[in-house]
Design a protein around this motif. Structure first.
Motif, PDB file in Angstrom:
ATOM      1  N   PHE A 196       1.077  -0.847  -0.226  1.00 33.72           N
ATOM      2  CA  PHE A 196       0.244   0.296   0.046  1.00 33.72           C
ATOM      3  C   PHE A 196       0.740   1.587  -0.127  1.00 33.72           C
ATOM      4  CE2 PHE A 196      -4.635   1.110   0.678  1.00 33.72           C
ATOM      5  CZ  PHE A 196      -4.447   1.922   0.710  1.00 33.72           C
ATOM      6  N   LEU A 197       1.730   0.698   0.432  1.00 34.55           N
ATOM      7  CA  LEU A 197       3.156   2.185   1.034  1.00 34.55           C
ATOM      8  C   LEU A 197       3.517   2.825  -0.760  1.00 34.55           C
ATOM      9  CD1 LEU A 197       4.355   1.678   4.615  1.00 34.55           C
ATOM     10  CD2 LEU A 197       2.842   3.437   4.175  1.00 34.55           C
ATOM     11  N   GLU A 198       3.829   1.963  -1.163  1.00 36.86           N
ATOM     12  CA  GLU A 198       4.295   1.599  -2.426  1.00 36.86           C
ATOM     13  C   GLU A 198       3.814   2.374  -3.643  1.00 36.86           C
ATOM     14  OE1 GLU A 198       6.698  -1.899  -1.720  1.00 36.86           O
ATOM     15  OE2 GLU A 198       7.749  -1.549  -1.043  1.00 36.86           O
ATOM     16  N   ALA A 199       2.272   1.139  -3.542  1.00 37.56           N
ATOM     17  CA  ALA A 199       1.729   1.574  -4.533  1.00 37.56           C
ATOM     18  C   ALA A 199       1.062   3.735  -4.458  1.00 37.56           C
ATOM     19  CB  ALA A 199       0.478   1.113  -4.242  1.00 37.56           C
ATOM     20  N   ARG A 200       1.455   4.154  -3.347  1.00 37.30           N
ATOM     21  CA  ARG A 200       1.613   5.450  -2.871  1.00 37.30           C
ATOM     22  C   ARG A 200       2.548   6.557  -3.512  1.00 37.30           C
ATOM     23  NH1 ARG A 200       0.008   7.614   1.935  1.00 37.30           N
ATOM     24  NH2 ARG A 200      -0.784   8.779   1.180  1.00 37.30           N
ATOM     25  N   GLY A 201       3.450   5.365  -3.485  1.00 38.57           N
ATOM     26  CA  GLY A 201       4.882   6.124  -4.478  1.00 38.57           C
ATOM     27  C   GLY A 201       4.989   6.817  -3.049  1.00 38.57           C
ATOM     28  N   LEU A 202       5.315   5.854  -2.312  1.00 33.80           N
ATOM     29  CA  LEU A 202       6.298   6.385  -0.363  1.00 33.80           C
ATOM     30  C   LEU A 202       7.493   5.742  -0.565  1.00 33.80           C
ATOM     31  CD1 LEU A 202       3.385   6.747   1.735  1.00 33.80           C
ATOM     32  CD2 LEU A 202       4.513   9.050   0.485  1.00 33.80           C
ATOM     33  N   GLU A 203       8.859   6.756   0.218  1.00 35.01           N
ATOM     34  CA  GLU A 203       9.519   5.234   0.212  1.00 35.01           C
ATOM     35  C   GLU A 203       9.385   4.579   1.226  1.00 35.01           C
ATOM     36  OE1 GLU A 203      14.777   5.551   1.001  1.00 35.01           O
ATOM     37  OE2 GLU A 203      13.218   7.790   0.300  1.00 35.01           O
TER      38      GLU A 203
END
Length: 294
Positions: free
Chosen positions: A247-254
């Motif tokens: 979920f975090l990676e899909a939102r572009g968050l490192e």
């Protein structure tokens, strides 16, 4: 705390002391001296280190009327990365060698191919010409036991085979071979081993085996019930942890390493559910571990 899978593998080598020698010789091609008895010995290493050190299993191969030690085998079951092993495994080998005054081998057992590669790394002790090279029995090295007579002669070997290969195409044949061996086991081992084999098989193989047993199989031992329950729990925890990270990676968050490790180490389903909800709104992955809100 050791996992139930870890304890199951340890019990196989304790229940069949010759199994360590058989795996060294037959699966890994390591020479083993002729012996008249294989005996499980104390695995306590506390006398040479200030902290509690205990190998999983120590087997001593004995020879002659005087039962002289011909070789000792330190068996270590390894299911996860542990940097400390590079320091304690040489201690286990040298202490066992000193105690029993015989050549000593380190046999590391794992049912994960990635772990087999990790365990196989040579350990440089720092002393010239002294590098410990663990002998690793991974899933590729575990024999696929499908012969009924072989299973009867070595029931622990067929259980180990199921744990290593039960999810593959040979699962059904391994299960059928175990059924041939089950009749010759005492009630306790038949219950525990049967549950371990069934819980290790793929769904199709398990259905076939249950049908052959002519009734819906119920797990008979508390040991194996906890084995299956823990496996399901661990699978759910792992899935939710990966959902948080995805979920975090899909939102572009490192996702920093410390956050990733903390999420993957969680053993609390409620915590992971909370993190899944937070992953939808945080602006920085580090905010995920906060305790306020949600």
């Amino acid at each position: 705390m050791p996992s139930v899978t870890h304890e199951a593998l340890v019990e196989l080598f304790k229940n069949r002391p010759t199994l360590a020698a058989e795996m060294l010789q037959d699966a890994l091609g390591q020479p083993v001296p002729a012996f008249t008895e294989a005996r499980v010995e104390s695995s306590d290493m506390t006398e040479v280190t200030p902290s509690d050190r205990r190998a999983d299993v120590i087997v001593v191969l004995l020879v002659g009327e005087r039962q002289r030690p011909a070789m000792a085998i330190v068996v270590e079951v390894q299911l996860g990365v542990d940097p400390d092993k590079a320091y304690v495994w040489p201690v286990y080998v040298t202490q066992t060698r000193a105690r029993h005054r015989c050549p000593t081998r380190l046999l590391v057992v794992t049912i994960d191919a990635g772990m087999a590669r990790w365990c196989s790394r040579p350990i440089d002790t720092g002393h010239p010409d002294w590098t410990l090279k663990p002998l690793v029995l991974g899933p590729e090295g575990v024999p696929v036991v499908t012969d009924a007579e072989q299973a009867k002669a070595a029931p622990e070997a067929v259980v180990l085979s199921a744990m290593a290969h039960g999810q593959g195409e040979a699962g059904e044949a391994i299960g059928v071979a175990f059924l041939a061996a089950a009749a010759g086991l005492d009630e306790e081992r038949r219950a525990v081993y049967g549950d371990l084999v069934l819980s290790s098989l793929n769904a199709a193989a398990r259905r076939t085996l249950e049908a052959m047993m002519k009734s819906g199989y119920q797990f008979q031992s508390e040991f194996a019930r906890s084995y299956v329950a823990k496996g399901r729990q661990e699978g759910l925890l792992e899935a939710k942890a990966h959902d948080v990270l995805a979920f975090l990676e899909a939102r572009g968050l490192e996702v920093p390493t410390e956050v990733r490790e903390r999420v993957l180490a969680s053993t609390d389903l409620a915590e992971l559910d909370r993190w899944i909800r937070r992953a939808a709104v945080v602006s920085d992955a580090r905010e995920l571990l906060g305790t306020t809100g949600f």
